[in-house]
Design an enzyme around this catalytic site. Structure first.
Site, mmCIF file in Angstrom:
data_model
loop_
_atom_site.group_PDB
_atom_site.id
_atom_site.type_symbol
_atom_site.label_atom_id
_atom_site.label_comp_id
_atom_site.label_asym_id
_atom_site.label_seq_id
_atom_site.Cartn_x
_atom_site.Cartn_y
_atom_site.Cartn_z
ATOM 1 N N LEU A 1 -10.781 -11.175 1.880
ATOM 2 C CA LEU A 1 -9.886 -11.638 2.951
ATOM 3 C C LEU A 1 -8.827 -10.578 3.241
ATOM 4 O O LEU A 1 -7.640 -10.770 2.995
ATOM 5 C CB LEU A 1 -9.233 -12.966 2.553
ATOM 6 C CG LEU A 1 -10.160 -14.171 2.458
ATOM 7 C CD1 LEU A 1 -9.385 -15.424 2.074
ATOM 8 C CD2 LEU A 1 -10.905 -14.395 3.759
ATOM 9 N N HIS A 2 -9.256 -9.435 3.780
ATOM 10 C CA HIS A 2 -8.302 -8.408 4.207
ATOM 11 C C HIS A 2 -7.752 -8.807 5.581
ATOM 12 O O HIS A 2 -7.993 -9.908 6.053
ATOM 13 C CB HIS A 2 -8.939 -7.013 4.194
ATOM 14 C CG HIS A 2 -10.020 -6.821 5.210
ATOM 15 N ND1 HIS A 2 -9.762 -6.424 6.500
ATOM 16 C CD2 HIS A 2 -11.365 -7.006 5.134
ATOM 17 C CE1 HIS A 2 -10.905 -6.367 7.179
ATOM 18 N NE2 HIS A 2 -11.891 -6.711 6.361
ATOM 19 N N LEU A 3 -7.039 -7.939 6.249
ATOM 20 C CA LEU A 3 -6.279 -8.306 7.439
ATOM 21 C C LEU A 3 -7.101 -8.949 8.559
ATOM 22 O O LEU A 3 -6.743 -10.013 9.051
ATOM 23 C CB LEU A 3 -5.528 -7.082 7.986
ATOM 24 C CG LEU A 3 -4.558 -7.371 9.134
ATOM 25 C CD1 LEU A 3 -3.533 -8.419 8.736
ATOM 26 C CD2 LEU A 3 -3.873 -6.107 9.581
#
Length: 87
Positions: A14-16
């Site tokens: 769940l990166h940007l």
């Protein structure tokens, strides 16, 4: 309140971008949407909260929806997360 355990399949976790996609989708619902991970809780409607969770590929979260449209929100968001969050 309804909940479901989900394993993150997105290669980068769940990166940007996927965190933003998750929040954008969660904001469509009136119910409270959170997820538990490693004994902590994050607000799925807050990008900073989702990013702060540092969720990686293979991590398991418990998605929790509580409120008026909880069942529909859980079904749609679980499918969205399992399909890779639009990536």
């Amino acid at each position: 309140m309804v909940s479901k355990k989900i394993v993150i399949t997105n290669p980068t976790g769940l990166h940007l971008r996927p965190a933003g996609n998750l929040c954008k989708e969660a904001m469509k619902y009136k119910c409270k949407i959170t997820f538990d991970y490693s004994g902590n809780t994050a607000n799925a409607k807050s990008v900073l909260s989702v990013l702060g969770a540092c969720i990686k590929k293979g991590d398991e979260i418990t998605l929790i929806c509580d409120g008026e449209d909880e069942e529909n929100a859980l079904e749609v968001l679980a499918n969205f997360i399992e399909s890779g969050l639009g990536e």
